[in-house]
Design a protein around this motif. Structure first.
Motif, PDB file in Angstrom:
ATOM      1  N   LEU A 140      39.722  35.221  26.694  1.00 58.85           N
ATOM      2  CA  LEU A 140      41.037  35.831  26.900  1.00 58.85           C
ATOM      3  C   LEU A 140      40.985  37.331  26.668  1.00 58.85           C
ATOM      4  O   LEU A 140      41.525  38.112  27.453  1.00 58.85           O
ATOM      5  N   TRP A 141      40.336  37.742  25.602  1.00 61.55           N
ATOM      6  CA  TRP A 141      40.231  39.171  25.313  1.00 61.55           C
ATOM      7  C   TRP A 141      39.435  39.894  26.401  1.00 61.55           C
ATOM      8  O   TRP A 141      39.798  40.987  26.824  1.00 61.55           O
ATOM      9  N   ALA A 142      38.348  39.266  26.847  1.00 64.34           N
ATOM     10  CA  ALA A 142      37.564  39.882  27.924  1.00 64.34           C
ATOM     11  C   ALA A 142      38.394  39.971  29.205  1.00 64.34           C
ATOM     12  O   ALA A 142      38.304  40.955  29.956  1.00 64.34           O
ATOM     13  N   HIS A 143      39.212  38.950  29.457  1.00 58.81           N
ATOM     14  CA  HIS A 143      40.059  38.982  30.655  1.00 58.81           C
ATOM     15  C   HIS A 143      41.027  40.153  30.615  1.00 58.81           C
ATOM     16  O   HIS A 143      41.302  40.769  31.648  1.00 58.81           O
ATOM     17  N   ARG A 144      41.543  40.455  29.458  1.00 64.06           N
ATOM     18  CA  ARG A 144      42.490  41.570  29.366  1.00 64.06           C
ATOM     19  C   ARG A 144      41.824  42.881  29.767  1.00 64.06           C
ATOM     20  O   ARG A 144      42.421  43.712  30.444  1.00 64.06           O
ATOM     21  N   VAL A 145      40.580  43.030  29.361  1.00 61.59           N
ATOM     22  CA  VAL A 145      39.837  44.232  29.760  1.00 61.59           C
ATOM     23  C   VAL A 145      39.613  44.223  31.275  1.00 61.59           C
ATOM     24  O   VAL A 145      39.858  45.210  31.971  1.00 61.59           O
ATOM     25  N   GLY A 146      39.130  43.076  31.793  1.00 60.74           N
ATOM     26  CA  GLY A 146      38.872  42.972  33.230  1.00 60.74           C
ATOM     27  C   GLY A 146      40.136  43.141  34.049  1.00 60.74           C
ATOM     28  O   GLY A 146      40.124  43.776  35.114  1.00 60.74           O
ATOM     29  N   HIS A 147      41.246  42.580  33.583  1.00 66.73           N
ATOM     30  CA  HIS A 147      42.512  42.691  34.320  1.00 66.73           C
ATOM     31  C   HIS A 147      43.007  44.138  34.343  1.00 66.73           C
ATOM     32  O   HIS A 147      43.548  44.602  35.366  1.00 66.73           O
ATOM     33  N   TRP A 148      42.811  44.857  33.238  1.00 62.12           N
ATOM     34  CA  TRP A 148      43.186  46.269  33.184  1.00 62.12           C
ATOM     35  C   TRP A 148      42.408  47.067  34.239  1.00 62.12           C
ATOM     36  O   TRP A 148      42.972  47.888  34.948  1.00 62.12           O
ATOM     37  N   LEU A 149      41.112  46.783  34.358  1.00 68.95           N
ATOM     38  CA  LEU A 149      40.291  47.458  35.363  1.00 68.95           C
ATOM     39  C   LEU A 149      40.709  47.048  36.774  1.00 68.95           C
ATOM     40  O   LEU A 149      40.784  47.878  37.689  1.00 68.95           O
ATOM     41  N   TYR A 150      40.996  45.766  36.960  1.00 73.09           N
ATOM     42  CA  TYR A 150      41.370  45.227  38.273  1.00 73.09           C
ATOM     43  C   TYR A 150      42.649  45.883  38.783  1.00 73.09           C
ATOM     44  O   TYR A 150      42.755  46.255  39.957  1.00 73.09           O
ATOM     45  N   ARG A 151      43.630  46.035  37.915  1.00 73.10           N
ATOM     46  CA  ARG A 151      44.919  46.617  38.325  1.00 73.10           C
ATOM     47  C   ARG A 151      44.781  48.086  38.725  1.00 73.10           C
ATOM     48  O   ARG A 151      45.613  48.599  39.469  1.00 73.10           O
ATOM     49  N   ILE A 169      33.512  30.153  30.391  1.00 67.34           N
ATOM     50  CA  ILE A 169      34.867  30.141  30.940  1.00 67.34           C
ATOM     51  C   ILE A 169      34.966  31.242  31.994  1.00 67.34           C
ATOM     52  O   ILE A 169      34.646  32.398  31.716  1.00 67.34           O
ATOM     53  N   GLU A 170      35.402  30.878  33.201  1.00 73.60           N
ATOM     54  CA  GLU A 170      35.495  31.859  34.279  1.00 73.60           C
ATOM     55  C   GLU A 170      36.959  32.153  34.605  1.00 73.60           C
ATOM     56  O   GLU A 170      37.671  31.282  35.113  1.00 73.60           O
ATOM     57  N   ILE A 171      37.384  33.362  34.298  1.00 71.37           N
ATOM     58  CA  ILE A 171      38.736  33.799  34.613  1.00 71.37           C
ATOM     59  C   ILE A 171      38.624  35.004  35.544  1.00 71.37           C
ATOM     60  O   ILE A 171      38.063  36.028  35.163  1.00 71.37           O
ATOM     61  N   HIS A 172      39.126  34.861  36.749  1.00 70.35           N
ATOM     62  CA  HIS A 172      39.075  35.994  37.675  1.00 70.35           C
ATOM     63  C   HIS A 172      39.941  37.123  37.117  1.00 70.35           C
ATOM     64  O   HIS A 172      41.048  36.884  36.609  1.00 70.35           O
ATOM     65  N   PRO A 173      39.482  38.372  37.190  1.00 68.26           N
ATOM     66  CA  PRO A 173      40.255  39.470  36.612  1.00 68.26           C
ATOM     67  C   PRO A 173      41.603  39.694  37.272  1.00 68.26           C
ATOM     68  O   PRO A 173      42.472  40.356  36.699  1.00 68.26           O
ATOM     69  N   GLY A 174      41.815  39.124  38.472  1.00 65.45           N
ATOM     70  CA  GLY A 174      43.112  39.271  39.129  1.00 65.45           C
ATOM     71  C   GLY A 174      44.170  38.325  38.607  1.00 65.45           C
ATOM     72  O   GLY A 174      45.358  38.512  38.867  1.00 65.45           O
ATOM     73  N   ALA A 175      43.774  37.297  37.872  1.00 61.78           N
ATOM     74  CA  ALA A 175      44.734  36.320  37.359  1.00 61.78           C
ATOM     75  C   ALA A 175      45.696  36.963  36.361  1.00 61.78           C
ATOM     76  O   ALA A 175      45.313  37.854  35.593  1.00 61.78           O
ATOM     77  N   VAL A 176      46.942  36.494  36.379  1.00 64.92           N
ATOM     78  CA  VAL A 176      47.973  37.000  35.463  1.00 64.92           C
ATOM     79  C   VAL A 176      48.240  35.933  34.407  1.00 64.92           C
ATOM     80  O   VAL A 176      48.583  34.789  34.735  1.00 64.92           O
ATOM     81  N   ILE A 177      48.075  36.303  33.143  1.00 63.11           N
ATOM     82  CA  ILE A 177      48.188  35.341  32.040  1.00 63.11           C
ATOM     83  C   ILE A 177      49.245  35.819  31.050  1.00 63.11           C
ATOM     84  O   ILE A 177      49.245  36.982  30.635  1.00 63.11           O
ATOM     85  N   GLY A 178      50.140  34.902  30.665  1.00 66.96           N
ATOM     86  CA  GLY A 178      51.216  35.236  29.742  1.00 66.96           C
ATOM     87  C   GLY A 178      50.777  35.236  28.288  1.00 66.96           C
ATOM     88  O   GLY A 178      49.595  35.194  27.964  1.00 66.96           O
ATOM     89  N   ARG A 179      51.764  35.230  27.418  1.00 67.84           N
ATOM     90  CA  ARG A 179      51.508  35.316  25.982  1.00 67.84           C
ATOM     91  C   ARG A 179      51.234  33.942  25.383  1.00 67.84           C
ATOM     92  O   ARG A 179      51.587  32.922  25.929  1.00 67.84           O
ATOM     93  N   ARG A 180      50.549  33.979  24.241  1.00 73.02           N
ATOM     94  CA  ARG A 180      50.243  32.772  23.453  1.00 73.02           C
ATOM     95  C   ARG A 180      49.499  31.725  24.285  1.00 73.02           C
ATOM     96  O   ARG A 180      49.771  30.529  24.207  1.00 73.02           O
ATOM     97  N   PHE A 181      48.568  32.198  25.073  1.00 69.04           N
ATOM     98  CA  PHE A 181      47.726  31.335  25.911  1.00 69.04           C
ATOM     99  C   PHE A 181      46.558  30.823  25.074  1.00 69.04           C
ATOM    100  O   PHE A 181      45.937  31.576  24.333  1.00 69.04           O
ATOM    101  N   PHE A 182      46.274  29.526  25.179  1.00 70.42           N
ATOM    102  CA  PHE A 182      45.216  28.930  24.356  1.00 70.42           C
ATOM    103  C   PHE A 182      44.315  28.051  25.208  1.00 70.42           C
ATOM    104  O   PHE A 182      44.789  27.158  25.914  1.00 70.42           O
ATOM    105  N   ILE A 183      43.015  28.326  25.168  1.00 75.60           N
ATOM    106  CA  ILE A 183      42.004  27.478  25.812  1.00 75.60           C
ATOM    107  C   ILE A 183      41.236  26.782  24.706  1.00 75.60           C
ATOM    108  O   ILE A 183      40.539  27.420  23.912  1.00 75.60           O
TER     109      ILE A 183
END
Length: 219
Positions: A31-42, A62-76
């Motif tokens: 999740l934390w890595a996705h936030r970095v990737g999503h910031w770059l993607y945007r 775990i594979e999360i595409h950086p374009g995906a939009v994820i809300g708060r309190r997400f748990f895997i």
């Protein structure tokens, strides 16, 4: 980050300390890595974003595409094998278990992946495929394959996914040991029909046998 860690304590009774959660939970790292990737993607740095995503996949499974939009309190929970597609949108307070795929069918253009509402639980091995919405407070059973829209407050199980509960009120966390099985129900119905047909055939055989016996006596 504090809220992310608190979310894990709320959902996982095995979590013992903040240090353990911060350094050993792969879902949190992804999740934390996705936030970095999503910031770059945007910002249009797509290659850099994908590099972050692929590194996270290598480290966490775990594979999360950086374009995906994820809300708060997400748990895997556990997380190995989880895949989240590029145009997927996930609401708040969503829980995913290992092996979940939020993907496309390969036929759509543009929005290809599902939109997951708030307070949704998707259990181990479930596949949600297509550009439809899974409504708020719904839950998807283990290994279900969901290919069409799910209304709010619903429980879906089976292949293909079937809605087996919808009562219009908030549904609690998924109870893995107490899920209806539409496949078993179908087999029971088939067995009942087979038993009825067997009884009909036996009745006809008995009737025909009596006719033949009566005819033989007359001869």
């Amino acid at each position: 980050m504090k809220e992310d860690i608190e979310t894990i304590f709320e959902n996982d009774p095995a979590a013992r300390s903040w240090f353990e959660v911060a350094f050993t939970y792969s879902g949190l790292h992804a999740l934390w890595a996705h936030r970095v990737g999503h910031w770059l993607y945007r910002r249009g740095w797509f290659t850099s974003a994908r590099m972050v995503s692929q590194f996270s996949r290598f480290m966490t499974g775990i594979e999360i595409h950086p374009g995906a939009v994820i809300g708060r309190r997400f748990f895997i929970d556990h997380g190995m094998g989880v895949i989240i597609g590029e145009t997927c949108e996930i609401g708040n307070d969503v829980v995913l278990y290992q092996g979940v795929t939020l993907g496309g069918t390969g036929k759509e253009k543009g929005k290809r992946h599902p939109t997951i509402g708030n307070n949704v639980v998707i259990s181990s091995g479930a596949k949600v495929l297509g550009s439809f919405t899974v409504g708020d407070n719904s839950r998807i059973g283990s290994n279900a394959v969901v290919l069409k829209e799910v209304p709010p407050n619903s429980t879906v199980v089976g292949i293909p996914g079937m809605i087996v509960k919808r009562d219009g009120v908030r549904i609690g966390k998924l109870d893995h040991n107490n899920l209806p099985d539409p496949v078993i129900d179908m087999f029971r119905q088939m067995q009942q029909q087979i038993d009825e047909l067997k009884q009909t055939v036996q009745d006809l055989q008995s009737k025909n046998g009596g006719v033949h016996e009566h005819g033989a006596k007359n001869l």
